[in-house]
Design an enzyme around this catalytic site. Structure first.
Site, short mmCIF file in Angstrom:
data_model
loop_
_atom_site.label_atom_id
_atom_site.label_comp_id
_atom_site.label_asym_id
_atom_site.label_seq_id
_atom_site.Cartn_x
_atom_site.Cartn_y
_atom_site.Cartn_z
N ASP A 133 0.85 -1.19 0.00
CA ASP A 133 0.00 0.00 0.00
C ASP A 133 0.89 1.24 0.00
O ASP A 133 2.09 1.17 0.28
CB ASP A 133 -0.90 -0.01 1.24
CG ASP A 133 -2.03 1.01 1.15
OD1 ASP A 133 -2.17 1.62 0.07
OD2 ASP A 133 -2.74 1.18 2.13
N ASP A 185 -1.65 -3.22 6.43
CA ASP A 185 -1.94 -3.16 7.86
C ASP A 185 -3.40 -2.91 8.17
O ASP A 185 -3.75 -2.75 9.34
CB ASP A 185 -1.09 -2.07 8.52
CG ASP A 185 -1.40 -0.67 7.97
OD1 ASP A 185 -2.19 -0.58 7.01
OD2 ASP A 185 -0.87 0.31 8.51
N ASN A 223 30.80 -41.20 7.78
CA ASN A 223 29.58 -40.42 7.61
C ASN A 223 29.21 -39.70 8.91
O ASN A 223 28.76 -38.55 8.88
CB ASN A 223 28.44 -41.36 7.18
CG ASN A 223 27.29 -40.60 6.56
OD1 ASN A 223 27.50 -39.70 5.75
ND2 ASN A 223 26.07 -40.95 6.94
#
Length: 903
Positions: free
Chosen positions: A378, A646, A739
């Site tokens: 906005d 908002d 690993n």
């Protein structure tokens, strides 16, 4: 119909309810119609009873008082009924969390392998594999517990509250307190106003012009009015009862006092949520990306493991040993640390963002933050200062006029809906003393609340017994559409086409100066007793305009440039006038070629809108559903779209966006629809958040690239060695220990540095790119593995079954160190150690791996692991091999970047 509405419910409220009351899930296939009456009859009966009960009966039923519950009474009720949370919100017991951390496919595979090793009395393998499972599970458990604690603390900073009446135990007087929604109990008295979320199931005790949006529950597009006295039949659907409000809906306008009649899982929504949560979760974009990558590695494992089994079984003749070895290879291919790496990386990103005044409500949103390539926002408060000043109040010809200010002040003063910044500016800009003196002459009769379709609101006041005055203010075009007369030089004249053209010229001139124009109109109506409605907003007299100034922020222009450098396109979606929008955008350096208005949007199909929206930067005079539609069509084009808003009118677009962004001062419905909350309403803060989102994603991607490429290289090397060696190139136990050490070293990846180039453009999951990376870089390590095989076979004569321990020890060290060094090669597209340095934690972990690996073969542990000390003459060869490996990797990396780019 019910199924459609409930699917909408799940889609909307998975984004909007407090603390994610419900997860994104598909609707039950066997859902029945009748508005949810397939829920337990007790819930329906309870709602119907409360809808018809008198206030006195409700106070008696819930042991409440008109002053509100005391703290002690509320605490006793909370201990009995529990917090105001659905089952999905209840804290998970530690043992259940531990089980979830364990039960991933990778750990289950390791457990099976450990069980097989135990059954064959191979206690060494059992111990190592069991350690891998325990370490992997505990690391994930600890990291997620810390992450969840950090996330809860961050969410608590922006959690929603309810305005509750509490009775003071000493004085008996009522006081108003703000309580977290989860502390509400049945019998609590709650005050409601515009913008509030309904925090539980409520019965209205008193209301004034209360309108509730129930669209997600009932499918009704328009708000419905709620009141204290029911006009509905006793046995009607509870959702249609005009005295009840349900958890998760929100107040559009008006005020009310209501009693909590149900909380948590006993609410209407809680019951629906419980049914829906029985279904599988629908993953979001982030989870889908992780899933694609995981399945890429799993499919690779499912193909390669049988191949390893067959080759070793045929060449060695020991199928049992070959089976154990192939299972070990499968373990080596599984990214068992992936859940922990992802969680800890996201949590670290969230905590770091919180220091930059950005609160992450949902950890998965961080990746979407970094992937965002379009930001829709906005204008008011984002580009501008969010401090509106009443600049002018004029008649229709632009001459200052106090009568217009007086009408506007009456409208703003008497309305009970959401007082926006324009109303505040009117109230502050008027001469307070004079207005208060005039106020004494007026009595408020009724109100027609604002909505985003009409874009206007009216109040009805009276200063005499025989007539009422309706005062309406709103957007210019909407006010002109209901006016037939104009106040001109103390005379009321018809609104002619010539006068209309003159009015538009005057207001356009104000708009071009950056002023937002609101029109004011009124009419006198004979006094009456029944309520006023929208139909009464007709044949009004245009009195004049009030004009507001909302100057741009100084930080807006540099923030827009910074976002543009990050590859984020900013689009302005505003309900304001196109001329005002163009002026503000020009002031902040945002180029505006064309502006699309809400009326233009309505004329376009989705395909046409998608084409136009791609090249349009500013959209003006938009209704809430216009914003939602624009966001949706942009997403359908493959963009990752963020929306920042908002207000109540922003909630649909916030839900529709990939990432909803709001501010801590927003209305409740906007904050709950958002994934990210900004503690400072600034695009510059947003740019910092985008950067951190990309840094977080880049570190996650490093682990996946390293795991995929090194695993592929190891398996390729195993296949080659298995085909030619008379013994296994490495025992299953060796693969598991290697690993385990490598995985532990990866805990430092979330703390690694990220090159600026990786922060300059949006980042998103691309399983195909990861697969390509694995195919190109994996075999490089195999080349040097084979050189190591040749070294051990011909130089150190480890070429018989009796010498296999020496051979296996040599490859164990080379494989471990090359896997560790590849971390530094793959973490950057630049030259490692020179142009781009890893973070200190990652360097320390790398050094520890090198020391640990070499230390193992020279320690007493070597015999336990069936390894042996290597001759010192081996290590110069090792340094040459590793150096050549790094040089070749850097060369291939340069070619790969030029050909395919670098994510």
């Amino acid at each position: 119909m019910f199924k459609t509405m409930t699917q909408r419910l799940i889609h909307v409220f998975s984004r909007t309810l407090p603390l994610r009351l419900i997860r994104r899930s598909p609707m039950l296939e066997n859902a029945q119609p009748n508005g949810g009456k397939d829920l337990p009859p007790s819930i329906v009966q309870h709602c119907q009873h409360c809808a018809r009960a008198s206030a006195e009966q409700l106070y008696a039923q819930f042991n409440s008082h008109f002053e509100g519950l005391t703290e002690l009474e509320a605490e006793a009720i909370r201990e009995r009924v529990g917090p105001n949370q659905t089952n999905d919100q209840q804290p998970m017991p530690w043992w259940q969390h531990l089980w979830i951390c364990y039960r991933n496919p990778f750990n289950l595979l390791l457990t099976i392998l450990a069980a097989v090793s135990y059954a064959t009395e191979d206690m060494k393998a059992t111990l190592v594999i069991g350690s891998m499972v325990v370490i992997s599970t505990l690391m994930r458990f600890v990291q997620e517990a810390r992450s969840n604690k950090a996330a809860d603390a961050l969410k608590a900073m922006v959690s929603n509250t309810a305005t509750v009446l509490r009775s003071d135990t000493q004085t008996g007087q009522s006081r108003t307190v703000e309580l977290p929604i989860n502390q509400l109990v049945p019998g609590d008295l709650v005050k409601l106003s515009a913008g509030d979320m309904i925090p539980a199931d409520l019965r209205i005790l008193s209301a004034k012009d209360l309108f509730i949006s129930q669209a997600a529950l009932t499918g009704e597009s328009l708000p419905v009015e709620k009141q204290a006295n029911s006009r509905m039949p006793v046995d009607c659907d509870p959702l249609e009862q005009d005295t009840l409000c349900f958890m998760g809906t929100n107040v559009i306008s008006g005020t009310a006092l209501a009693m909590v009649i149900s909380t948590g899982a006993q609410t209407w929504f809680g019951q629906l949520a419980e049914r829906v949560m029985k279904q599988d979760d629908q993953p979001n974009a982030f989870q889908r990306g992780i899933s694609k990558v995981s399945w890429l590695l799993i499919r690779f494992m499912m193909v390669m493991t049988p191949v390893v089994l067959l080759i070793n079984g045929y060449t060695k003749g020991d199928w049992w040993e070959a089976a154990l070895f192939s299972l070990s290879v499968a373990v080596g291919l599984t990214p068992e640390m992936l859940p922990m790496i992802v969680t800890s990386t996201l949590a670290k990103g969230a905590v770091k963002l919180s220091r930059q005044k950005v609160i992450v409500k949902h950890l998965d949103a961080i990746q979407n933050f970094g992937a965002m390539d379009i930001l829709c926002t906005d204008k008011t408060g984002t580009l501008t200062q969010d401090k509106i000043i009443l600049e002018r109040h004029t008649d229709v010809l632009g001459t200052p006029c106090n009568d217009v200010l007086h009408l506007a002040w009456l409208n703003s003063h008497y309305q009970t809906g959401l007082k926006n910044l324009l109303d505040v500016a009117v109230l502050e800009g008027a001469e307070a003393v004079e207005m208060e003196q005039r106020q004494n002459r007026y009595i408020k009769i009724d109100e027609i609340p604002f909505d985003f379709d009409r874009r206007r609101m009216s109040v009805v006041v009276s200063e005499a017994a025989d007539y009422h005055r309706l005062i309406c203010k709103g957007a210019l075009e909407e006010i002109l559409s209901i006016c037939t007369l104009v106040k001109l030089n103390d005379e009321t004249v018809p609104l002619t086409a010539q006068l209309l053209s003159r009015i538009r010229g005057i207001t356009d001139d104000l708009n071009q100066q950056g002023l937002r124009v609101v029109a004011v109109a009124h009419k006198v109506i004979p006094a009456r007793t029944h309520d006023y409605a929208v139909a009464d907003e007709s044949s009004l007299i245009l009195a004049g305009y009030i004009a507001f100034l909302d100057p741009p922020k100084e930080s807006t222009a540099p923030a827009l440039k910074a976002l543009q450098r990050k590859g984020v396109t900013v689009k302005i979606l505003t309900g304001d006038n196109p001329l005002v929008a163009r002026k503000v955008c020009k002031d902040v350096g945002l180029e505006v070629d064309n502006i699309l208005t809400g009326s233009d949007v309505e004329k376009l199909s989705d395909a046409e809108l998608a084409e136009v929206a791609r090249n349009t930067r500013v959209f003006a005079k938009l209704a809430p559903l216009h914003k939602e539609r624009i966001v949706r069509v942009l997403r359908e084009q493959g963009h990752v779209v963020g929306f920042m808003g908002d207000g109540i009118n922003d909630a649909p677009a916030l839900r529709a966006a990939d990432i909803g962004i709001s501010v801590d001062s927003a209305v409740d419905i906007a904050k709950e629809a958002a994934d990210i909350i900004l503690l400072e309403k600034s695009l510059m803060v947003l740019e910092q958040g985008v950067t951190e989102g990309r840094r977080t994603f880049a570190n996650m991607l490093k682990y996946i690239k390293m795991t995929a490429s090194s695993n592929f290289g190891n398996v390729f090397s195993v296949l080659v060695a298995s085909a030619f060696l008379p013994f296994l190139p490495m025992l299953p136990l060796h693969l598991l220990v290697q690993n385990l050490i490598y995985d532990v070293s990866q805990v430092a990846i979330p703390f690694d540095n990220v090159d600026e180039e990786q922060l300059s453009k949006p980042q998103r999951w691309n399983a195909g790119d990861i697969g390509r990376f694995m195919v190109f870089f994996g075999p490089i390590s195999s080349v040097f593995d084979i050189l190591t095989f040749s070294l051990m076979w011909w130089v150190f004569k480890a070429n018989t079954p009796e010498m296999q321990t020496l051979f296996q020890s040599g490859w164990f060290i080379e494989g471990l160190l090359s896997q560790t060094l590849i971390v530094h090669m793959i973490r950057t597209r630049k030259v490692p150690f020179i142009q781009s340095r890893a973070s200190l934690p990652l360097c320390i972990m790398t050094l520890l791996v090198v020391i640990t690996g070499i230390g193992i073969i020279f320690s007493p542990v070597a015999g336990f692991l069936q390894l042996q000390a290597l001759p010192l003459s081996y290590f110069p060869w090792l340094i040459v091999i590793l150096a050549a490996y790094m040089v070749m990797t850097q060369g291939v990396k340069g070619w790969f970047v030029r050909r395919y780019g670098w994510q």
